[in-house]
Each structure stands twice: as C-alpha cells, then as structure tokens.
Design a protein around this motif. Structure first.
Motif, short mmCIF file in Angstrom:
data_model
loop_
_atom_site.label_atom_id
_atom_site.label_comp_id
_atom_site.label_asym_id
_atom_site.label_seq_id
_atom_site.Cartn_x
_atom_site.Cartn_y
_atom_site.Cartn_z
N ALA A 32 -3.60 -3.40 -15.81
CA ALA A 32 -3.59 -3.67 -14.74
C ALA A 32 -2.75 -4.45 -13.31
O ALA A 32 -2.22 -4.83 -13.49
CB ALA A 32 -4.99 -4.77 -14.19
N VAL A 33 -2.51 -3.32 -12.26
CA VAL A 33 -1.88 -3.61 -11.33
C VAL A 33 -2.33 -3.53 -10.02
O VAL A 33 -3.37 -2.91 -9.86
CB VAL A 33 -0.36 -2.67 -11.52
CG1 VAL A 33 -1.24 -1.57 -11.35
CG2 VAL A 33 0.67 -2.94 -10.44
N ASN A 38 -6.54 -7.93 -2.62
CA ASN A 38 -7.44 -8.06 -3.71
C ASN A 38 -7.95 -7.21 -3.98
O ASN A 38 -8.87 -6.96 -4.37
CB ASN A 38 -8.19 -8.57 -2.00
CG ASN A 38 -7.67 -9.50 -1.61
OD1 ASN A 38 -8.16 -9.52 -0.07
ND2 ASN A 38 -7.85 -10.56 -1.33
N GLU A 39 -7.16 -6.42 -4.50
CA GLU A 39 -7.08 -5.60 -5.37
C GLU A 39 -6.57 -4.50 -6.59
O GLU A 39 -5.73 -5.54 -6.08
CB GLU A 39 -7.36 -4.16 -4.22
CG GLU A 39 -8.06 -3.27 -4.97
CD GLU A 39 -9.08 -1.88 -4.68
OE1 GLU A 39 -9.26 -2.17 -2.71
OE2 GLU A 39 -9.51 -0.60 -4.82
N MET A 40 -6.87 -4.88 -7.60
CA MET A 40 -5.56 -3.94 -9.36
C MET A 40 -6.53 -3.02 -9.10
O MET A 40 -7.77 -2.70 -8.61
CB MET A 40 -6.31 -4.75 -10.06
CG MET A 40 -5.67 -6.66 -9.51
SD MET A 40 -5.14 -7.35 -10.34
CE MET A 40 -3.88 -7.14 -11.46
N ARG A 75 -11.81 -6.42 -6.07
CA ARG A 75 -12.54 -5.53 -6.74
C ARG A 75 -10.96 -4.65 -7.14
O ARG A 75 -9.95 -4.99 -7.57
CB ARG A 75 -12.54 -3.87 -5.42
CG ARG A 75 -12.91 -3.04 -5.04
CD ARG A 75 -12.58 -2.47 -3.88
NE ARG A 75 -13.63 -1.27 -4.00
CZ ARG A 75 -12.64 0.02 -4.26
NH1 ARG A 75 -11.73 0.16 -4.14
NH2 ARG A 75 -13.57 1.20 -4.03
N ILE A 76 -11.99 -3.90 -8.68
CA ILE A 76 -11.01 -3.15 -8.90
C ILE A 76 -11.28 -1.60 -9.07
O ILE A 76 -12.71 -1.78 -9.19
CB ILE A 76 -11.24 -3.75 -11.03
CG1 ILE A 76 -10.62 -5.47 -10.46
CG2 ILE A 76 -10.75 -2.98 -12.00
CD1 ILE A 76 -10.71 -5.63 -12.28
N HIS A 77 -10.54 -0.90 -9.09
CA HIS A 77 -10.29 0.32 -9.31
C HIS A 77 -9.83 0.96 -10.39
O HIS A 77 -9.05 0.60 -11.10
CB HIS A 77 -10.83 1.16 -8.36
CG HIS A 77 -9.25 1.39 -7.40
ND1 HIS A 77 -8.18 0.39 -7.35
CD2 HIS A 77 -8.55 2.02 -8.11
CE1 HIS A 77 -7.23 0.53 -6.56
NE2 HIS A 77 -6.93 1.59 -6.91
N LEU A 115 -12.96 8.56 -10.01
CA LEU A 115 -13.16 7.52 -9.69
C LEU A 115 -13.42 6.50 -9.30
O LEU A 115 -15.09 6.89 -9.27
CB LEU A 115 -12.46 7.47 -8.15
CG LEU A 115 -11.37 8.62 -7.92
CD1 LEU A 115 -11.10 8.76 -5.75
CD2 LEU A 115 -10.00 8.08 -8.68
N MET A 116 -13.68 5.23 -9.39
CA MET A 116 -14.97 3.72 -10.32
C MET A 116 -14.28 2.88 -9.56
O MET A 116 -13.13 2.49 -9.69
CB MET A 116 -15.05 3.75 -12.04
CG MET A 116 -15.69 5.81 -12.54
SD MET A 116 -16.11 5.16 -14.17
CE MET A 116 -18.32 4.84 -13.71
N ALA A 117 -14.77 2.27 -9.50
CA ALA A 117 -14.70 0.17 -8.96
C ALA A 117 -15.53 -0.02 -8.80
O ALA A 117 -16.67 0.10 -9.34
CB ALA A 117 -14.10 1.19 -7.30
N LYS A 118 -15.18 -1.60 -9.45
CA LYS A 118 -16.61 -3.08 -9.06
C LYS A 118 -15.39 -3.65 -8.24
O LYS A 118 -14.73 -4.20 -8.03
CB LYS A 118 -15.78 -2.92 -10.10
CG LYS A 118 -17.18 -4.24 -10.80
CD LYS A 118 -17.58 -4.36 -12.52
CE LYS A 118 -18.23 -5.79 -12.59
NZ LYS A 118 -18.61 -5.98 -13.87
N GLU A 119 -16.60 -4.37 -6.99
CA GLU A 119 -16.11 -5.45 -6.79
C GLU A 119 -16.61 -6.73 -7.12
O GLU A 119 -17.71 -6.91 -7.60
CB GLU A 119 -17.50 -5.43 -5.30
CG GLU A 119 -17.25 -4.40 -4.87
CD GLU A 119 -16.40 -3.84 -3.95
OE1 GLU A 119 -15.78 -4.95 -3.38
OE2 GLU A 119 -16.16 -3.01 -3.43
#
Ligand SMILES: CC(C)(COP(=O)(O)OP(=O)(O)OC[C@H]1O[C@@H](n2cnc3c(N)ncnc32)[C@H](O)[C@@H]1OP(=O)(O)O)[C@@H](O)C(=O)NCCC(=O)NCCS
Length: 120
Positions: A32-33, A38-40, A75-77, A115-119
């Motif tokens: 993960a990068v 605040n986001e990876m 947040r991770i996307h 495209l997917m994401a999670k807070e």
C-alpha cells in the motif's frame, strides 16, 4: 539482464508492505502506498493459489488498516479486479465514482476494474 520481480513492481514514495509466511514460505503479501496526507492506495494484494480461502487475504488487509490508522490514514482506496470486488465488499469497501482503468491483457482474460474505498 535479470530484473528481480520485486523491483519490477517498484513504487516511488513511502509504502507499507506486508507478507504472510507459512512454514517459512511466503504465501501472500500486499503493498500500500501513501497517495495523500491521510490516504493510502492498496496497490498490490495476492495470496498463493493453494493458500486462498483461508482468511489470509482478509488478515493482510485488516493488519494494513490497523497499521495505517495508527499512522494517520483515514481512507484506503484500491482498484479492484471484478473477481475480487466481493472480497473487498466483505471487508467494508464500497464502490466509488470515477473512471476505472482498463488494460488489454486483463481484458483478454475478462478482467475489468472497479474503484473501491473504505473510510477508516
Ligand atoms: C483476492 C484474494 C487476495 C483473496 O485472498 P484469500 O486469502 O483467498 O481471501 P480470504 O480467505 O481472506 O477471504 C475472506 C472472505 O472473502 C471471501 N472471498 C475471497 N475471495 C473471494 C472472491 N474472489 N469472491 C467472493 N468472495 C471472496 C471469502 O469467501 C471470505 O468470506 P467469509 O469471511 O464470508 O468466509 C486472492 O483470491 C488473490 O490473491 N486473488 C488473485 C489476485 C487478486 O485478485 N488480488 C486483488 C487485486 S485487486
């Protein structure tokens, strides 16, 4: 010239890399990068075919979330293959608007991207 496989997936910038080993053998891993303060982005995730469906993929992503949140990630996307969308939904990721990339080699095998994401 031999290019080590790890180098062929080299990512610029700070990342979190996790592996899972069973009996000394690496059977899964993720990269993960950071893409913002605040986001990876979860860029790579794979579990060896003979070790799938044993909750190893899930454990890797959960561990990533634990580490990332401690480091300020909110947040991770990810760009999920159609074949892994259900896996990510199971972990609380949802589809998000945006243009998904396409790739001719993946297309040839019927693989599309979402495209997917999670807070966190
Ligand atoms: C996607 C992948 C990492 C999942 O790893 P895994 O270790 O087999 O998955 P887990 O055993 O942790 O699965 C966790 C849950 O998701 C479900 N799940 C896993 N893969 C699934 C799939 N392809 N479709 C639907 N559900 C799936 C499992 O049934 C399990 O559900 P449960 O908790 O209700 O029993 C693995 O299949 C893989 O490496 N695939 C090839 C590479 C890939 O697609 N990587 C993702 C790039 S976007």
């Amino acid at each position: 010239m031999d290019i080590p496989i790890r180098q062929s997936f080299r990512i610029d910038g700070e990342s979190i890399e996790l592996i899972v080993k069973i009996g000394g053998r690496v059977v899964g891993g993720l990269v993960a990068v950071w893409t913002g303060k605040n986001e990876m982005e979860l860029r790579h995730l794979a579990v060896a075919a003979d070790s799938q469906k044993k909750r190893l993929g899930q454990s890797l992503v959960i561990r990533l979330q634990e580490i990332a949140v401690l480091r300020g990630c909110r947040r991770i996307h990810t760009i999920a293959r159609n074949t892994s969308v259900a896996f990510f939904r199971n972990l609380g990721f949802t589809t998000v608007p945006g243009v998904s990339p396409t790739h001719p080699i993946f297309q040839r095998h019927g693989i599309t991207f979402t495209l997917m994401a999670k807070e966190l």
